[in-house]
Write an enzyme that holds these catalytic residues in place. Structure first.
Site, mmCIF file in Angstrom:
data_model
loop_
_atom_site.group_PDB
_atom_site.id
_atom_site.type_symbol
_atom_site.label_atom_id
_atom_site.label_comp_id
_atom_site.label_asym_id
_atom_site.label_seq_id
_atom_site.Cartn_x
_atom_site.Cartn_y
_atom_site.Cartn_z
ATOM 1 N N ASP A 156 0.834 -1.205 0.000
ATOM 2 C CA ASP A 156 0.000 0.000 0.000
ATOM 3 C C ASP A 156 0.866 1.251 0.000
ATOM 4 O OD1 ASP A 156 -2.328 1.890 1.034
ATOM 5 O OD2 ASP A 156 -3.290 -0.023 0.569
ATOM 6 N N ASP A 157 0.288 2.360 0.382
ATOM 7 C CA ASP A 157 0.900 3.695 0.362
ATOM 8 C C ASP A 157 2.256 3.710 1.087
ATOM 9 O OD1 ASP A 157 1.264 6.389 0.256
ATOM 10 O OD2 ASP A 157 -0.529 6.925 1.400
ATOM 11 N N ASP A 184 -12.855 2.331 4.612
ATOM 12 C CA ASP A 184 -11.687 2.208 5.488
ATOM 13 C C ASP A 184 -12.084 1.664 6.847
ATOM 14 O OD1 ASP A 184 -9.728 2.934 3.771
ATOM 15 O OD2 ASP A 184 -9.633 5.028 4.389
ATOM 16 N N LYS A 226 -4.025 -0.812 -6.818
ATOM 17 C CA LYS A 226 -5.049 -0.152 -5.999
ATOM 18 C C LYS A 226 -4.990 1.332 -6.359
ATOM 19 C CE LYS A 226 -6.390 0.585 -1.165
ATOM 20 N NZ LYS A 226 -6.064 0.242 0.217
ATOM 21 N N TRP A 227 -6.084 1.871 -6.922
ATOM 22 C CA TRP A 227 -6.134 3.249 -7.430
ATOM 23 C C TRP A 227 -6.918 4.081 -6.423
ATOM 24 C CZ3 TRP A 227 -5.448 4.785 -13.011
ATOM 25 C CH2 TRP A 227 -5.751 6.134 -13.229
ATOM 26 N N ASP A 228 -6.200 4.910 -5.662
ATOM 27 C CA ASP A 228 -6.812 5.638 -4.545
ATOM 28 C C ASP A 228 -7.110 7.093 -4.930
ATOM 29 O OD1 ASP A 228 -7.697 6.000 -1.942
ATOM 30 O OD2 ASP A 228 -5.886 5.195 -1.010
ATOM 31 N N ARG A 259 -5.829 16.423 3.218
ATOM 32 C CA ARG A 259 -4.853 15.361 3.530
ATOM 33 C C ARG A 259 -3.449 15.773 3.057
ATOM 34 N NH1 ARG A 259 -3.676 9.060 2.065
ATOM 35 N NH2 ARG A 259 -3.425 8.370 4.180
ATOM 36 N N ASN A 294 -7.915 10.566 -2.409
ATOM 37 C CA ASN A 294 -8.143 10.847 -0.988
ATOM 38 C C ASN A 294 -8.512 12.265 -0.591
ATOM 39 O OD1 ASN A 294 -7.829 8.348 0.521
ATOM 40 N ND2 ASN A 294 -5.831 8.281 -0.435
ATOM 41 N N CYS A 297 -10.519 2.835 -5.104
ATOM 42 C CA CYS A 297 -10.597 3.200 -3.702
ATOM 43 C C CYS A 297 -10.653 4.713 -3.635
ATOM 44 C CB CYS A 297 -9.329 2.680 -3.015
ATOM 45 S SG CYS A 297 -9.176 3.167 -1.292
HETATM 46 C C1 DGJ Z 1 -7.014 5.414 1.884
HETATM 47 C C2 DGJ Z 1 -7.369 3.982 1.598
HETATM 48 O O1 DGJ Z 1 -8.746 3.794 1.758
HETATM 49 C C3 DGJ Z 1 -6.575 3.055 2.520
HETATM 50 O O2 DGJ Z 1 -6.955 1.739 2.310
HETATM 51 C C4 DGJ Z 1 -5.123 3.263 2.253
HETATM 52 O O3 DGJ Z 1 -4.800 2.840 0.971
HETATM 53 C C5 DGJ Z 1 -4.758 4.726 2.452
HETATM 54 N N1 DGJ Z 1 -5.596 5.580 1.673
HETATM 55 C C6 DGJ Z 1 -3.310 4.970 2.091
HETATM 56 O O4 DGJ Z 1 -2.991 6.288 2.142
#
Ligand code: DGJ
Length: 726
Positions: A368-369, A550, A478-480, A445, A482, A528
């Site tokens: 992940d990140d 989350d 995984k394409w986030d 963020r 935020n 995501c």
């Molecule tokens: C938000 C995602 O929903 C989490 O699962 C994770 O990937 C974090 N971002 C990482 O910054």
């Protein structure tokens, strides 16, 4: 034929397995809606268009002295602004005169097998041309020269249809599109409960219901995404309906940006349903001969209540929305390191997680990140998509080689649409983020959003990421996403086009996603947005899985998963067992099993007993995969109806297998607990795997199961499995 046109009566009839949708060309070529509901064989609905009216106040432009027609009260196929119809409109075009009265009338139509793609937009598709039939009705607003094509596709075997508009400028002057919703639908009554899905980060898609009342009611997003707060879904359930009976209408927008979804109940107690691009902060200049495509809306009717409606959406999306090689392929069971390590990991730590994963039968490690730039917390490096060799010694290829050496697949996290102010990319291109000249750039963020309307920005991100994909053996992305968008503006759009920003943003994002899907077809994408902030059909077109929330606490997840299931199938729902504070591993498993199952924890903290439990869960995942991913869902006890306990059931399509899950959220004083199963074959006999008891389907559905002997303390749960015995 699922779509017929009676040229004498000028009536269109669109049929599916269980529904009919009927409208006609009326008087001076108005398109008047007659009926949408349970399937009927005929269409003798000549008088259905008539509505009460107050002649002196509801204007009429039919030039008749005894006129009983008013655009203010008649049910229309597309509600237009300012030409006598005072209800919420789906279409508003400001012509070169500067006026916004809009009035489209029937010109011609065509009916054909199959379905056409919508330029630049995700949409449902036909696997074969005989799967669906399309009607395109061409209309014209003769003053502005707007040619508006109403597109209807019926998915005959699924009681579902789609609607969208294409607007073309046939005049020699530009005009402004101020509202271009995907559809409007005029139902003759207000006797419905309106269901919507509200929420926030960590608590997405909670079911909310309210009876319709006069005036406007609805939801929207202005966040630059479909959002955690309101999902682009709405249902109307007849007041006498329920989970498994009564008329239910479901509406869902295939769109991932600002949307509106409204119902207006007028003075005649008719309900106008609308859905589409949010007209707030939207406008589009259409030059002569240009076209504008609205996103597509999906309409589902069921006479089996909300449950029937949901099952139709699930089948439709599994078959006609989700695409690519992973559509029907078994998805790898994954472990994601996020909740286990957050940013604090090294290649050795990931390798240890992978070794454990291998030992319990998990199939893929997702990093992940935190693997790129100098990212050790969330304050930097987005946009700098090169590996942090301080964390991953020897680089990405080395790590992947080690993971693959164990026989595991490998996945990686990206947030392609974002840029950190503390990044090389931002230092080189400070104008690449969304901003308004002279205004402070709001931070979310600790990051800004990249201007996806720009081809140069998209190319940069595509090139950076494809270099990684081309040189490394990666299986999953995984394409986030935020944060929400503020100070919406682009450095390259001229002032008169800034109103187009939000829609151009999402078209740019879709274009980028499409490029990846085409260039790297083997990749499995999981979408995501801080969990489920873009849990919408637009995203499902590009990624067959979406991280649902989350919030991985099993008891909290119940609201989220029940709400999501109103419209979206289990196969899409990313659901993981985590080390979250409450409940046993059995309950975590029972809840996460309702989706694309996986793990999200630090295995170093698990004891031997839990490791053995995980091994069993992995075996169960394989055993029940098809039943959950392709089975039919029955919500037996929903959290929005019962605060204490929940129950749901999956039944295989051939009705030979079923799985019942019960979860107790709060201890209640012991009383009798009998539960009736649904969806089984009354004549078949089923053996309960856990108790070895044999029951007829009829008994399980009519008398039910006595569950008094099972524990019902806070957080307890159990799953019972049934297989046909011959
Ligand atoms: C938000 C995602 O929903 C989490 O699962 C994770 O990937 C974090 N971002 C990482 O910054």
């Amino acid at each position: 034929m699922p779509i017929i046109f009676d040229s004498e009566k000028k009536i269109f009839k669109l049929d599916t397995l269980n529904s009919s949708y009927i409208f006609k060309i009326y008087r001076e070529n108005y398109l008047v809606h007659l009926y949408y509901g349970a399937k009927i064989p005929d269409y003798n609905l000549t008088d259905f268009e008539k509505r009460n009216m107050y002649a002196s106040f509801s204007p009429s432009n039919c030039n008749m002295t005894d006129c009983d027609f008013s655009a203010d009260t008649y049910p229309f196929e597309i509600g237009c602004n300012g030409a006598g119809d005072m209800r919420i409109s789906a279409l508003q075009i400001r012509g070169s005169s500067g006026c916004a009265a809009t009035d489209v009338r029937y010109v011609s139509h065509k009916i054909y097998s199959g379905k056409r793609a919508l330029e630049g937009l995700p949409a449902l598709y036909a696997n074969t041309d005989d799967e669906c039939t399309t009607l395109e009705v061409e209309t014209l607003d003769k003053v502005t020269g707007a040619k508006v094509t109403l597109i209807y596709t019926v998915f005959e075997k699924l009681s579902a249809m789609t609607r969208s508009l294409v607007i073309e400028n046939t005049s020699d002057k530009s005009f402004e599109i101020e509202r271009a919703l995907s559809f409007s639908l005029d139902l003759p009554t207000k006797d419905f409960e309106l269901y919507t899905l509200y929420g926030r980060h960590n608590k997405e898609r909670v079911v909310e219901k309210r009876p319709l009342a006069h005036g406007l009611q609805g939801i929207h997003s202005k966040r630059g995404s479909s959002s955690h707060q309101h999902n682009p879904f709405m249902a109307l359930l007849k007041l006498d309906g329920g989970e498994e009976h009564g008329d239910a209408y479901g509406f869902n927008l295939v769109y991932s940006c600002n949307f509106t979804s409204q119902v207006e109940v007028d003075y005649n107690c008719s309900s106008r349903v609308t859905m589409g691009i949010n007209p707030d902060d939207f406008g589009w200049t259409l030059a002569p001969s240009e076209k504008f495509y609205t996103p597509e809306a999906v309409l589902v009717y069921s006479d089996e209540g909300l449950g029937g409606m949901s099952r139709t959406f699930h089948k439709l999306y599994n078959t006609n929305l989700v695409r690519g090689p992973w559509k029907n392929k078994k998805r790898p069971l994954l472990i994601n390191n996020w909740e286990g390590t957050y940013f604090d990991f090294t290649d050795d730590k990931l390798f240890d997680i992978a070794k454990w994963a291998k030992s319990v039968g998990i199939e893929m490690l997702v990093m992940d990140d935190g693997w790129f730039g100098v990212r050790n917390c969330d304050n930097c490096s987005l946009g700098d998509w090169y590996v942090n060799e301080n964390k991953l010694k020897g680089g990405l290829s080395k790590l992947i080689e080690r993971i693959k050496g164990l026989g595991l697949k490998f996945g990686i996290w990206y947030e392609p649409e974002m840029i950190s102010p503390d990044s090389d990319l931002y230092r080189a291109h400070p104008d690449w983020c969304i901003h308004v000249e002279g205004r402070e750039r709001s931070i979310g963020r600790q990051q800004y959003v990249l201007d996806m309307t720009r081809a140069d920005v998209r190319d940069n991100i595509f090139n950076q990421m494809s270099e990684v994909f081309a040189n490394n053996d990666i299986d999953y992305i995984k394409w986030d996403f935020n944060r929400n968008i503020s100070e919406a503006g682009s450095a390259i759009l001229p002032p008169e086009k800034q109103k187009e920003f939000f829609h151009r943003y999402i078209l740019g994002t879709y274009e980028l996603m499409d490029r990846f899907v085409k260039a790297f077809p083997h990749l499995l994408f999981e979408n995501c947005s801080g969990g489920g902030g873009r849990y919408d059909p637009g995203m499902m077109y590009f990624s067959p899985q979406i991280w649902c929330s989350d919030n991985t606490d099993a008891l909290e997840r119940l609201d989220i998963q029940f709400g999501s299931s109103l419209c979206y199938p289990a196969s899409v729902q990313g659901a993981h067992v985590s080390a979250s504070r409450r409940t046993s591993y059995e309950t975590k498993r029972n809840v996460a099993m309702w989706g694309s199952f996986g793990y999200e924890l630090d295995p170093a903290k698990l004891d031997d007993e839990t490791n053995e439990i995980v091994k069993q869960q992995v075996a169960d995942y394989h055993k029940y995969y098809d039943l959950i991913h392709y089975g039919e869902l029955y919500r037996l006890i929903s959290p929005h109806n019962d605060p204490y306990k929940c129950a749901w059931e999956f039944v295989s399509e051939d009705k030979t297998q079923a799985m019942l899950t019960v979860v107790f959220r709060h201890y209640i004083e012991k009383g009798n607990f009998f539960i009736k199963l649904r969806g089984l074959c009354a004549d078949k006999y089923y053996k309960c795997e856990e108790t070895e008891q044999i029951y007829s389907g009829a008994l399980l559905m009519k008398a039910g199961l006595n569950l008094n002997d099972y524990d019902d303390y806070d957080g307890e749960s159990y799953a019972l499995h049934f297989s046909e015995v011959k």
